[in-house]
Scaffold this motif. Structure first.
Motif, short mmCIF file in Angstrom:
data_model
loop_
_atom_site.label_atom_id
_atom_site.label_comp_id
_atom_site.label_asym_id
_atom_site.label_seq_id
_atom_site.Cartn_x
_atom_site.Cartn_y
_atom_site.Cartn_z
N SER A 17 -0.42 -6.35 0.11
CA SER A 17 0.38 -6.01 -1.07
C SER A 17 -0.41 -5.06 -1.95
O SER A 17 -1.55 -5.35 -2.31
CB SER A 17 0.73 -7.28 -1.84
OG SER A 17 1.54 -8.13 -1.07
N VAL A 18 0.20 -3.95 -2.29
CA VAL A 18 -0.46 -2.96 -3.14
C VAL A 18 0.53 -2.45 -4.18
O VAL A 18 1.75 -2.59 -4.02
CB VAL A 18 -0.99 -1.76 -2.32
CG1 VAL A 18 -2.08 -2.21 -1.37
CG2 VAL A 18 0.13 -1.09 -1.56
N GLN A 19 -0.02 -1.84 -5.19
CA GLN A 19 0.83 -1.26 -6.23
C GLN A 19 1.19 0.18 -5.85
O GLN A 19 0.46 0.85 -5.11
CB GLN A 19 0.13 -1.30 -7.58
CG GLN A 19 0.03 -2.69 -8.17
CD GLN A 19 -0.26 -2.66 -9.65
OE1 GLN A 19 -1.04 -1.82 -10.11
NE2 GLN A 19 0.36 -3.55 -10.40
N SER A 20 2.30 0.61 -6.37
CA SER A 20 2.74 1.97 -6.15
C SER A 20 1.63 2.95 -6.54
O SER A 20 0.97 2.77 -7.57
CB SER A 20 3.99 2.22 -6.98
OG SER A 20 4.50 3.50 -6.74
N GLY A 47 -1.06 3.42 -4.73
CA GLY A 47 -2.27 3.02 -4.04
C GLY A 47 -2.33 3.55 -2.62
O GLY A 47 -1.44 4.27 -2.16
N LYS A 76 4.62 4.13 -1.96
CA LYS A 76 5.84 4.00 -2.76
C LYS A 76 6.54 2.70 -2.37
O LYS A 76 6.37 2.21 -1.25
CB LYS A 76 6.76 5.18 -2.48
CG LYS A 76 6.12 6.53 -2.78
CD LYS A 76 7.07 7.67 -2.45
CE LYS A 76 6.43 9.01 -2.76
NZ LYS A 76 7.35 10.14 -2.48
N PRO A 77 7.36 2.16 -3.27
CA PRO A 77 8.07 0.92 -2.93
C PRO A 77 8.88 1.04 -1.63
O PRO A 77 9.00 0.05 -0.89
CB PRO A 77 8.96 0.70 -4.15
CG PRO A 77 8.19 1.30 -5.27
CD PRO A 77 7.55 2.52 -4.68
N THR A 127 7.56 -0.17 1.75
CA THR A 127 7.52 -1.59 2.10
C THR A 127 8.22 -1.83 3.42
O THR A 127 9.38 -1.47 3.58
CB THR A 127 8.18 -2.42 0.99
OG1 THR A 127 7.40 -2.30 -0.22
CG2 THR A 127 8.26 -3.89 1.39
N VAL A 167 4.81 -2.86 -1.24
CA VAL A 167 4.42 -1.99 -2.34
C VAL A 167 5.26 -2.35 -3.55
O VAL A 167 6.48 -2.31 -3.52
CB VAL A 167 4.62 -0.51 -1.98
CG1 VAL A 167 4.10 0.39 -3.10
CG2 VAL A 167 3.93 -0.17 -0.66
N SER A 168 4.58 -2.69 -4.63
CA SER A 168 5.28 -3.05 -5.86
C SER A 168 5.21 -1.88 -6.84
O SER A 168 4.23 -1.14 -6.90
CB SER A 168 4.65 -4.29 -6.47
OG SER A 168 3.27 -4.09 -6.71
N SER A 169 6.25 -1.77 -7.63
CA SER A 169 6.32 -0.65 -8.58
C SER A 169 5.66 -1.00 -9.90
O SER A 169 5.33 -2.16 -10.15
CB SER A 169 7.77 -0.25 -8.82
OG SER A 169 8.51 -1.36 -9.26
#
Length: 125
Positions: free
Chosen positions: A11-14, A16, A86-87, A90, A123-125
């Motif tokens: 899991s990563v943030q947008s 990344g 980007k989300p 995912t 990927v979370s925004s």
């Protein structure tokens, strides 16, 4: 027995980056075309990056400029480097390999004979 094992997802943030690895055993990956696909629930599997036996690569237009594919022939590993996540990236990511040892750059799902178990990227925004 050929085995492909993916790793490096998570899991990563947008914005990344991630590097997915596909380690091959029972198989010399450098003698074959390798590829990465991804799939989200309810959608068809999408081919995104491919590398031929002689190192030619092709990246899907949908991810061009953010995804690269490479291989380490000594370690028998193929990598998928993802930048600026980007989300919509995912998905479950799959490594795939051909049985035939041709020099062609293959991209269709049906061209590939061996598949990894999949590695989730979220990927979370």
């Amino acid at each position: 027995q050929v085995q492909l094992v993916e790793s490096g997802g998570g899991s990563v943030q947008s914005g990344g980056s991630l590097r997915l690895s596909c380690a091959a055993s029972g198989y010399t990956s450098s003698d074959h075309c390798m590829g990465w696909f991804r799939q989200t629930p309810g959608k068809e599997r999408e081919g995104i990056a491919f590398i031929s036996r002689d190192g030619k690569t092709i990246i899907a237009d949908s991810v061009k400029g953010r995804f690269t594919i490479s291989r380490d022939n000594v370690k028998n590993i193929v990598y998928l480097q993802i930048y600026n996540l980007k989300p919509e990236d995912t998905a479950m990511y799959y490594c795939a390999a051909t049985a035939a040892s041709s020099y062609g750059l293959l991209t269709r799902e049906t061209d590939f004979d061996y598949w990894g178990q999949g590695n989730q990227v979220t990927v979370s925004s």
